[in-house]
Motif scaffolding. Structure first.
Motif, mmCIF file in Angstrom:
data_model
loop_
_atom_site.group_PDB
_atom_site.id
_atom_site.type_symbol
_atom_site.label_atom_id
_atom_site.label_comp_id
_atom_site.label_asym_id
_atom_site.label_seq_id
_atom_site.Cartn_x
_atom_site.Cartn_y
_atom_site.Cartn_z
ATOM 1 N N ASN A 135 45.540 36.579 43.531
ATOM 2 C CA ASN A 135 46.672 37.485 43.288
ATOM 3 C C ASN A 135 46.510 38.854 43.950
ATOM 4 O OD1 ASN A 135 45.102 39.044 41.428
ATOM 5 N ND2 ASN A 135 45.758 37.744 39.707
ATOM 6 N N VAL A 136 45.359 39.090 44.606
ATOM 7 C CA VAL A 136 45.175 40.315 45.389
ATOM 8 C C VAL A 136 45.271 40.028 46.889
ATOM 9 C CG1 VAL A 136 43.826 41.526 43.640
ATOM 10 C CG2 VAL A 136 42.658 40.019 45.275
ATOM 11 N N LYS A 149 61.166 30.378 48.488
ATOM 12 C CA LYS A 149 61.071 29.467 47.339
ATOM 13 C C LYS A 149 60.492 30.183 46.121
ATOM 14 C CE LYS A 149 60.721 25.381 50.253
ATOM 15 N NZ LYS A 149 59.855 24.299 50.777
ATOM 16 N N PRO A 150 60.740 29.651 44.915
ATOM 17 C CA PRO A 150 60.191 30.274 43.712
ATOM 18 C C PRO A 150 58.670 30.380 43.776
ATOM 19 C CG PRO A 150 61.827 28.624 43.143
ATOM 20 C CD PRO A 150 61.574 28.482 44.607
ATOM 21 N N ILE A 151 58.157 31.463 43.231
ATOM 22 C CA ILE A 151 56.715 31.727 43.232
ATOM 23 C C ILE A 151 56.254 31.985 41.806
ATOM 24 C CG2 ILE A 151 54.860 33.178 44.124
ATOM 25 C CD1 ILE A 151 56.717 34.039 46.354
ATOM 26 N N ILE A 152 55.169 31.338 41.445
ATOM 27 C CA ILE A 152 54.518 31.560 40.156
ATOM 28 C C ILE A 152 53.167 32.195 40.462
ATOM 29 C CG2 ILE A 152 53.607 30.476 38.069
ATOM 30 C CD1 ILE A 152 55.569 28.142 38.620
ATOM 31 N N ILE A 153 52.889 33.347 39.856
ATOM 32 C CA ILE A 153 51.631 34.049 40.111
ATOM 33 C C ILE A 153 50.851 34.192 38.808
ATOM 34 C CG2 ILE A 153 50.531 36.168 40.935
ATOM 35 C CD1 ILE A 153 52.913 36.685 42.706
ATOM 36 N N SER A 154 49.624 33.669 38.786
ATOM 37 C CA SER A 154 48.745 33.903 37.651
ATOM 38 C C SER A 154 48.156 35.298 37.753
ATOM 39 C CB SER A 154 47.630 32.855 37.607
ATOM 40 O OG SER A 154 48.064 31.675 36.978
ATOM 41 N N THR A 155 48.032 35.956 36.608
ATOM 42 C CA THR A 155 47.681 37.377 36.604
ATOM 43 C C THR A 155 46.258 37.645 36.137
ATOM 44 O OG1 THR A 155 48.506 37.709 34.348
ATOM 45 C CG2 THR A 155 50.098 37.962 36.154
#
Length: 347
Positions: A135-136, A149-155
Motif C-alpha cells: 500500500n506504499v 477498474k475497482p480497487i481494493i486496498i488493504s491498510t
C-alpha cells in the motif's frame, strides 16, 4: 460502486472474498477445489495473488532475506523460497478464473508488480486488490488505478498520511471506485489487535467504501465489522487446515466460510434504521403487555383497592401508570374477576 455485476455498499449484503493465496499447495486440482468449495459456501469472489519469487525479492538466502523471528509463522525460510512455495503459477490463472465464472462468482487478484498488472489485464479481471505490504507502492497503485477498474486496498501498517497518499494516487488517475480494508498485518491476528472501531472513522476520513481484511480466527471480528459499516470482508480460505499450506494456519475451512457468509448477512440485515415504537411485526405483541384488571368479583359501588385491582397480562386494560389514579375510585356496574379496567367502569 460495483465489482463485476455485484453492488458494493451499505444497502447491499456484505461482499465476501475467499483469499486463496498459496493454499493450493502447488496443485491446480486443489486450487480448483478451493474455488468449488468457496462457491458452495456462498462466497462472492475468490482472490489470487499474482507474482513470482523474482518479482517479490532477490534469490538470496541469508541476512535480511532469511526469516529468523520467533513470532513469524514462516520462521526458518528465506523470502525467495517462501514465495517459490506460495506463488500461483501464472498459467493457472485463466483456468481458476474460468472456474469462478462457472459458479457465477468473481475471480480477481492482487498484482505485486507492473508485469502482473499487464498480465491480469490480458485476462480482463473485474477488479484489483493491493496487499497491505504494497500500500506504499504508489507507482503500482497508479498503474492499477489507470485501468479504471475497482480497487481494493488493504491498510495494514499504514499511517493516515500513507493512506492519504494511496487514496490520492487512485483518484489522480480519475478512478473513484475504491474500497479500503481495515487490516492487521499479523498472521494470525488477534481480536484485541484488530481495532475495527477504525472502520467508521476511515469511511468519514476518506469517503470510500470500507471493509475488513481479517486474519483472526473465527467469524466474530468480521460480524462486528459489519455492524460498524464494513461492506467487504476478505478471509483466507483453504480446504482443510490439517492439510497444511503456507497460510493454512489462519485460513477458514468450508464450514467456517459458510458460517461467515450466513452470519455477516444476518448482522447486516439486523442493522435496519433508527426506529422507536412497535414495528408492524411487533404490534400483535402489544396485547401481552401488562395492564390493569379487576382481580376479584365486584358489585356496583365497590371501591377499587390494591387487593382487587391487579397489574397483569394481557394488555387490554388501562396502562399500569394509571394505578395510583384509579385506587379509591368507585365502579358503577358489577365487574367479574378478569375484567379489563377502563374509564367507562368508573364513577
Amino acid at each position: 460502486m460495483k465489482i463485476g455485476n455485484r453492488k458494493i455498499g451499505r444497502s447491499e449484503k456484505p461482499f465476501i472474498i475467499a483469499e486463496m493465496s498459496g493454499n493450493h499447495n502447488q496443485s491446480l486440482e486443489r486450487a480448483l477445489k478451493i474455488v468449488d468449495l468457496a462457491a458452495e459456501a456462498g462466497a462472492d469472489a475468490v482472490k489470487l495473488q499474482t507474482y513470482t519469487p523474482d518479482t517479490m525479492t532477490l534469490d538470496i538466502h541469508t541476512g535480511e532475506f532469511f526469516i529468523e523471528s520467533d513470532t513469524n509463522l514462516w520462521k526458518g525460510q528465506s523470502l525467495y523460497n517462501l514465495y517459490q512455495e506460495a506463488y500461483t503459477p501464472w498459467e493457472w490463472h485463466e483456468a481458476i478464473f474460468n472456474r469462478c465464472k462457472e459458479h457465477g462468482m468473481l475471480g480477481f487478484s492482487s498484482p505485486f508488480d507492473e508485469t502482473a498488472v499487464d498480465f491480469l489485464e490480458m485476462l480482463d479481471v473485474p477488479a484489483y486488490k493491493i496487499a497491505s505490504f504494497e500500500n506504499v507502492d504508489i507507482p503500482l497503485i497508479k498503474k492499477v488505478a489507470a485501468t479504471g477498474k475497482p480497487i481494493i486496498i488493504s491498510t495494514g501498517m499504514a499511517s493516515i498520511a500513507e493512506l492519504d497518499e494511496a487514496v490520492q494516487a487512485v483518484r489522480s488517475q480519475g478512478n473513484d471506485q475504491l474500497v479500503l480494508l481495515k487490516c492487521t498485518s499479523t498472521y494470525p491476528a488477534t481480536p484485541e489487535n484488530s481495532n475495527i472501531a477504525t472502520i467508521p472513522h476511515m469511511q468519514e476520513l476518506f469517503s470510500t467504501e470500507v471493509g475488513l481484511s481479517d486474519h483472526t480466527m473465527g467469524v466474530g471480528t468480521a460480524i462486528a465489522a459489519v455492524t460498524l459499516g464494513a461492506t467487504v470482508i476478505e478471509k483466507h480460505f483453504t480446504t482443510s487446515r490439517a492439510e497444511g499450506g503456507v497460510d493454512a494456519a489462519f485460513s477458514m475451512e468450508p464450514h467456517e466460510l459458510k458460517l461467515l457468509v450466513e452470519e455477516t448477512e444476518r448482522a447486516w440485515s439486523s442493522l435496519g434504521t433508527v426506529t422507536y415504537g412497535p414495528t408492524d411485526a411487533e404490534k400483535p405483541s402489544l396485547e401481552h403487555r401488562r395492564s390493569l384488571y379487576i382481580g376479584a368479583d365486584l358489585k356496583a359501588g365497590s371501591v377499587l383497592t390494591k387487593e382487587n385491582v391487579r397489574v397483569i397480562r394481557p394488555g387490554h386494560g388501562l396502562a399500569p401508570k394509571h394505578l395510583e389514579l384509579v385506587l379509591g375510585k368507585t365502579i358503577k356496574v358489577d365487574a367479574a374477576k378478569g375484567t379489563p379496567l377502563s374509564w367507562e367502569l368508573l364513577l
